[in-house]
Scaffold this motif. Structure first.
Motif, short mmCIF file in Angstrom:
data_model
loop_
_atom_site.label_atom_id
_atom_site.label_comp_id
_atom_site.label_asym_id
_atom_site.label_seq_id
_atom_site.Cartn_x
_atom_site.Cartn_y
_atom_site.Cartn_z
N ARG B 17 1.85 3.43 6.52
CA ARG B 17 1.77 2.76 5.22
C ARG B 17 2.56 3.55 4.17
O ARG B 17 2.01 3.99 3.17
CB ARG B 17 0.31 2.63 4.77
CG ARG B 17 -0.57 1.82 5.68
CD ARG B 17 -0.88 0.44 5.05
NE ARG B 17 -1.17 -0.56 6.07
CZ ARG B 17 -0.59 -1.76 6.09
NH1 ARG B 17 0.29 -2.11 5.17
NH2 ARG B 17 -0.90 -2.61 7.04
N PRO B 18 3.84 3.75 4.40
CA PRO B 18 4.60 4.56 3.44
C PRO B 18 4.75 3.87 2.09
O PRO B 18 4.70 2.64 2.00
CB PRO B 18 5.97 4.70 4.12
CG PRO B 18 6.08 3.52 5.01
CD PRO B 18 4.68 3.22 5.49
N ASP B 19 4.94 4.67 1.09
CA ASP B 19 5.16 4.19 -0.29
C ASP B 19 6.67 4.07 -0.50
O ASP B 19 7.34 5.05 -0.78
CB ASP B 19 4.54 5.21 -1.26
CG ASP B 19 4.76 4.81 -2.71
OD1 ASP B 19 5.43 3.79 -2.97
OD2 ASP B 19 4.25 5.54 -3.58
N GLN B 21 10.06 1.81 -2.07
CA GLN B 21 10.59 0.80 -2.98
C GLN B 21 12.04 0.53 -2.57
O GLN B 21 12.78 1.46 -2.24
CB GLN B 21 10.54 1.33 -4.41
CG GLN B 21 11.06 0.38 -5.46
CD GLN B 21 10.89 0.96 -6.87
OE1 GLN B 21 9.78 1.22 -7.33
NE2 GLN B 21 12.01 1.17 -7.54
N LYS B 26 8.43 -2.99 -4.36
CA LYS B 26 7.57 -2.25 -3.43
C LYS B 26 7.61 -2.98 -2.08
O LYS B 26 7.52 -4.21 -2.01
CB LYS B 26 6.16 -2.22 -4.02
CG LYS B 26 5.08 -1.75 -3.12
CD LYS B 26 4.41 -0.49 -3.69
CE LYS B 26 3.30 -0.03 -2.73
NZ LYS B 26 3.63 1.23 -2.09
N GLU B 28 5.93 -4.14 1.23
CA GLU B 28 4.57 -4.34 1.75
C GLU B 28 4.48 -3.91 3.21
O GLU B 28 3.60 -3.18 3.60
CB GLU B 28 4.18 -5.82 1.61
CG GLU B 28 3.95 -6.26 0.17
CD GLU B 28 2.96 -5.33 -0.57
OE1 GLU B 28 1.93 -4.97 0.02
OE2 GLU B 28 3.27 -4.94 -1.73
N ASP B 221 3.92 8.47 5.62
CA ASP B 221 2.94 7.95 4.65
C ASP B 221 1.99 9.02 4.17
O ASP B 221 0.87 8.75 3.77
CB ASP B 221 2.18 6.76 5.26
CG ASP B 221 1.54 7.10 6.60
OD1 ASP B 221 1.65 8.28 7.05
OD2 ASP B 221 0.93 6.20 7.20
N LYS B 226 6.99 9.60 -1.58
CA LYS B 226 7.47 8.30 -2.07
C LYS B 226 8.95 8.18 -1.77
O LYS B 226 9.69 9.15 -1.85
CB LYS B 226 7.26 8.24 -3.58
CG LYS B 226 7.66 6.94 -4.24
CD LYS B 226 7.43 7.01 -5.76
CE LYS B 226 7.99 5.76 -6.44
NZ LYS B 226 7.26 4.53 -6.05
N SER C 401 10.24 4.44 -11.12
CA SER C 401 11.30 4.96 -10.25
C SER C 401 12.50 5.40 -11.08
O SER C 401 13.18 6.37 -10.75
CB SER C 401 11.70 3.93 -9.19
OG SER C 401 12.12 2.74 -9.78
#
Lengths: 498, 498, 498, 498
Positions: B17-19, B21, B26, B28, B221, B226, C401
């Motif tokens: 479940r990495p963060d 973008q 973002k 999902e 994750d 991030k 970001s």
């Protein structure tokens, strides 16, 4: 079976009485001819190194029965052999500039491959004859010169279409005992101071050229054989620290109705194989040249690094000298790498021996051919104009002027003018003299012109596999209409596998 | 120990479940993110090819206990391993442009070498930790992203001297359980769709930089980690037949007080070894890049050959196209050869694994870095302006204009306009689009800048041997005063041997 | 006679109703079509600069009666005109990447030269017709697109031998009022947003190709004329700071039985002159391209210098960056110099206008064609990988970001992340994007392929004078038998003078 | 004011009694010294050509009072003068390989510029002295050798920091009548057979180097002045058809307390201007070298074209020879173009004379420096190995071997072996002999090393304008937020104009 020393090789030349002229004069004794000494020295090194323990792994090859022979006189049987052969040419040429004897290795490899090929489709027994000859040269630790390039006349015409029928060496008669050949081979490396000559065709032939499709071996003092040779290196030139010691002669070798017994004939009219033989030799020889010129590169790198230090501009401190050094390394190791790779991807022939991958041997030879000029340029950039402007030895020898020169031409602390001048002269000799010019042209044209290499590389390249891969890929993409997950499936699908 | 299929790899991403973008949004689910599909596909291919029987010799490595693992997850133990690794990167990249996963191989090799080196001189046990981690990634057939390049700030200043203390990733705290790190790594290849990240230092450090001398591994994750990622390839671009299917994402990876347990820490303040680790990784990675870009070269050669045929100008008939083909081959096989040679002359480390010769890996990477631009140029010369002027897919789709285009843009007899346009588009995609631009810059700077390669090549080159050879030679010549016969003796003299 | 402003030019496009499709959609109003705006902007600049006082010396040409016209619409009458034209293309392209309108200048020069040539040997009056047309385009300050390249089909076959008779544009009917033409011209620069088209033959023709030997001018909205165009630049792409503002469209222009009155016909069946016209245009255009690409070089040098400073590695302090800068300058000023020299050694035609020296215009175009790839490479080496890995605008726009990016990606003291990213994006746009790819291919193939340039350079070179000099020299030396003093006499001897 | 003939120049040398040694022997009479004849011949040509009507436009310059002087002895006053000077060096060197005398022109131009500059800021009257000296050399149609390069010692140290205080020429005493100088200048072109020497500093100096900041003129037979010279070319070498006739000597010129009256001193301690003077000379001389080496290129192109024809492979029929020819032309005309462009963009100095644009003169010299090696390589590729393997003159002279050689080495129909061999020898002489090596190194280092050229080109380049343009452009784009129409306005906006 013995391994001669360098001195024994020199003495062995006294057993031959070739008809040779150099600079307009008849040569009485090859072994004593000053104009050939640098060439004789170079070949002698190939004998001497074979006696040095630390070099025997690469200088000697082991026959099936365990006998050791000079690797120059041996066939290759696997990729390791090819790599060692490459390392051998590099070692020899790092010592001598050009060791010349490896041409012999290249011809033996080509004859093994193509004589067995001819025998497979013709009613011939060339391969047996070749093997007997191979044993002969190994037995006596001989050096053979390799005669390939014909006079050629008008280069736009094939052999049989030349105005001068002798523009290419040809069979003028066949009889029960053998054949009689006439014509001239030109630019034959080291010919005056070898024991025997192996003659190979220089190009592909057509049916009408059949009389020109001929290969054989003979002693250098065969009746009717005459050489007009050039001096080897720059003998007795006080400004030539290197090439007064090591060099190579080239000779025009004229066959005036020379008789060759059948036991020494390896191609005789089978025109379909003339091109194969020429190409097979070229493949081996281009591979050998790669190692050879890497040895030249090694010398130039070492000398340039020293010269930079003498000037007070070592590559470890001066950015643009470091850049130049990186280019010398990139070039030398860059083309050397193709030789290693041609070895790793080499393959076995019908004759049982192993040959380099032709794509890599060709591009490597092409790289060195063009880049030897860059090597010279970069060495000059590193070293400075002193390479060609250093005072003459005669001026150094006069006490008064010698003193002035020594006062003014010293370099960084601790470097004498003599050291700088000697190194400059060494670099001039290798890169900016008649010898340097010789190296450049021979690197370019030896083993075939650059255009020959380009054509061979393309001809030997497997375009079909590359094209099929792209066509498959595009078909596969089209089918999937860009939906990515399926593509994974596609790869997994046997049908889709390349 | 299992080998995942491509699909299983994709599914496995759902366990993380990495963060992340991408383009301001973002993510999902990485496995379902369209902007990452070309990158996911490329990695999937590295799993799939390992299931293809005809490729398993190069795709799989055998562990001591006989287990097979993906070669991307294995160490090398001899020159054959290095050659197979090279062939693997070429195969993968011929399929995918860039398979990304081999970065992992390169980091594992570097950690094996340097952790054992540190343990030898420090009271550390990094090598054991590393081996445990190696088993972990092999056990689960994981893919790791490799995070090396820091943000760097002012490139003329060292890490500790930066205005922004976060310009390089650093240790902000050490405690009993592990360390806490902060900072950002940039340009991290494939980071969004891998399982774990391995972090390595990007350069040599000094004592004052000790906090920046850090290496570790962690899941993608991990809390505080991030990513700001770019799309992989050109997803959903109808003009991108290749890079809508295969591409690579690069990400900025930000560590905001991320905790790393000691079991995953491989360097922590031993600043003297930061440079060794960076250099060891670079050496492996430059070697891998050589195979990778040869795979790109293969694609371009295949596509160019087809394009030339479609145009009615096949290289077999048109002299200047043949010349261009010889250049493409020379470049691609030329730099590939350095990879083979780096393997053949590789050597064993204290850690027991085998590493490429650094001179050849560096010059090879340098050659491909500069010559990828030449590859593009030559492909364009062969293919013609249609590479960038082909009508759009939308115009082909409109019946009336589609008909006109098809009427006018066919090539030689039997070649449809669609075939020509598809091939043109394929070549534009690889060589004259955002993707082509990406390939060129990544070839140039990936694994270090050209200047880094030049410096490494020079630093690893054995100048001393070359200089000693020349000094010996000149001394030997001087002693002999040019008398040639003696020179043979000289060679024979143990004292004189190089 | 008026000089339109940029805005007036844009408005003037509303007077034309061409049949144009772009990306599958019919264009309602060229002036308002977003996909063409970057192209329209670029042409507008050619109008605007002509109103800038400081540029008028090079932007305006003075007619015999003292009227000033845009230099793009004028003939050259001396070497100074050619130099100013060159400076004009450099200025325009430094602003716009490619100003497109100078193609018109090149066609006018070629028509002046060749129509007068035809009239001298044929019973034609093309030169008068051409002069009337010239006056027309000057009077209205028009921009003409130039349509040269045909679809070509199988490139190994001549026009009349093509399977598809429409592979080259051809005369399908002649009548009292004029001619009717059919066929397609491809890759036509700027065609959608010009006022008229001038059609020229693309190659030399033989008698059997007479129907394909045709040149004429017409409005873009002539009945039967249809265009399928590509977008200009990268309109509305947020990652394209440059090419969202300036770009060029290329179009396929289809002539479906288009009627051309005799007053606008400049070649009609005189096949012997088709090659002259193609070559004359190429000569002018290759000359113009030299200035154009120097303008691109200027932009890249400026941007690279700034990027290096932002990175903290200015060329004034970092040796390898200085080296790279010297290479960018050498390349850009190196090929620009050939344009100046082609001007200085230009010559007058039968039509009274002045044309560049063809050897220099060809080698200059060849140099830029190949070296634009080097320019990109060097700019990338200077700038670093950020050129393709900079975060997306969308990520910068998200506050969280955006803040992270700004924290990490700043460069040397005082340089913000935004500055670095904008400059990286600018360089990516010019050198590593679809636009960059377009520039490279268009530089290579625009105005003819590299092989065409090589052949033209050789064909126009005066070998006879060079050969005669050598033959004279050798004869002279032979005569003198190397006695040096005589040689002075020899030089003094009228007979011996070159 | 008279213009000497070549013979008069030779005779005029008898009026000087310089102390010269060549190859260890004292020279009794320069005019009669065989080892200098090729050099004397070359200079004689510069006198002779000035008497040839068809060359006088470029060989003669007109003074203000209408007098004609040899252009080598004149200043330039506009761009046309610079172009003619360039054409003159090309003409002279196409005849002689290197005419040497134009060095004098370059020094005069530099002295005009810098003496006037010094006078503007110092209380000196150098410019008047210089003008008197200029009149003197014009009056007597003298040739001056130019002595710039010092011995230099440890190149990493400045003049005053050298271990050997004589490593650079220096002022050892000043008195009322003049100065006394000591030290040595090395590599001085043509020094033995000129009338006078002009000494210039070789580099920028610092305050501590003031004693080394000196420039003056003197006769070659000034007391205390001694030369140790090398032979010019390859005198009396039967294998040197060209350089037995034309060549150049370089000499070490030693000043042992030589007295120079104030009237001949042009710089004496004004260390701030030493660099300006060195750079100004370099700028002129690099410009002259461009023409000079183009003349060498002309000879090589002519000879290569003939050799190809003799071989039966004319460039008009053989594709790869045509390619090679296009490269020779591209290189030669490519660097020549920079010379023309440096002239066109030249500028006037404070002294009233005109100087080449330094960016172009530097990149042009850099281009020729590196590309002379390519010229040699390409000439060799065209010509074949015969360039270095042709039989010796002695072998041709022996009747029997002569006949064999003539039988075998003829080329295409109508080409004799003698023609082929002579041309091969001519090409060997120019490109693959000691003379060829000399040309290559002198092209590389003459007028400064390649690194000096790179630094000068960068230093003289106007980066600020280029950077400002980009910054303006980006600001302008940002303001407009990509709305294209406004951009037109922007261009129109005075604020926005570049």
């Amino acid at each position: 079976m013995k391994l001669m020393t360098g001195k024994e090789y020199v003495e062995s030349l006294r057993n031959y009485r070739p008809d040779i002229q150099v600079k307009g004069k008849k040569v009485e004794s090859v072994a004593d001819e000053p104009l050939f000494q640098p060439g004789i020295n170079a070949i002698a090194v190939t004998y001497e190194l074979a006696h040095q323990k630390q070099h025997q792994d690469i200088m000697l090859a082991t026959l099936e029965d365990g006998t050791k022979v000079n690797r120059n006189n041996a066939l290759d049987f696997n990729k390791e052999d090819l790599i060692k052969k490459l390392e051998m040419t590099r070692l020899i040429c790092k010592w001598t500039g050009c060791g010349q004897r490896y041409l012999m290795h290249d011809a033996l490899g080509a004859l093994a491959e193509v004589t067995s090929l001819i025998d497979q489709s013709k009613d011939t027994e060339y391969f047996q004859l070749f093997k007997a000859y191979l044993q002969h040269v190994q037995q006596h630790d001989l050096t053979c010169g390799i005669a390939v390039t014909d006079a050629k006349g008008d280069r736009s015409k094939r052999p049989h279409a030349q105005e001068n029928p002798d523009a290419y060496v040809r069979i003028v008669e066949k009889n029960e005992r053998g054949i009689i050949v006439s014509g001239a081979k030109v630019n034959i490396t080291g010919a005056p101071y070898v024991h025997e000559l192996i003659v190979l065709p220089t190009r592909a032939m057509q049916r009408a050229d059949a009389d020109y499709a001929v290969s054989f071996a003979c002693r250098v003092d065969e009746p009717g054989l005459k050489m007009i040779a050039k001096p080897a290196g720059r003998p007795d030139d006080a400004e030539a620290p290197f090439s007064s010691n090591f060099g190579q002669s080239t000779a025009m070798v004229i066959f005036d109705n020379v008789f060759i017994p059948w036991s020494r004939v390896f191609l005789c009219g089978e025109w379909e194989f003339a091109g194969d033989l020429a190409e097979a030799f070229a493949n081996h020889h281009r591979h050998s040249c790669i190692g050879a010129r890497a040895g030249l590169g090694d010398m130039i790198i070492g000398a340039s690094a020293l010269m930079a230090e003498y000037n007070g501009l070592p590559h470890t401190e001066v950015s643009h000298i470091q850049r130049s050094m990186s280019e010398l390394i990139r070039i030398t190791e860059g083309f050397y790498a193709t030789g290693v790779t041609a070895s790793v991807y080499g393959k076995q022939t019908a004759g049982g021996n192993f040959v380099p991958d032709a794509v890599h041997s060709n591009i490597g030879k092409l790289m060195l051919a063009e880049q030897v000029y860059d090597i010279f340029r970069i060495a000059h950039e590193i070293s400075g104009a002193i390479v060609v402007t250093a005072p003459t030895p005669e001026d150094l020898a006069v006490p008064e002027s010698g003193e002035l020169i020594r006062h003014y031409l010293g370099g960084k602390h601790g470097t004498t003018a003599d050291e700088r001048i000697t190194m400059a002269r060494f670099l001039e000799d290798l890169t900016a003299s008649k010898e340097g010019g010789f190296y450049s042209v021979i690197s370019l044209h030896g083993g075939g012109s650059p255009e020959a290499m380009r054509m061979s590389a393309v001809r030997n390249y497997d375009f079909e596999t590359q094209k099929a891969h792209i066509q498959h890929k595009l078909k596969c993409f089209a089918k999937l209409e860009g939906t990515c997950k399926e593509c994974v499936t596609c790869v997994n699908d046997e049908v889709c596998v390349d």
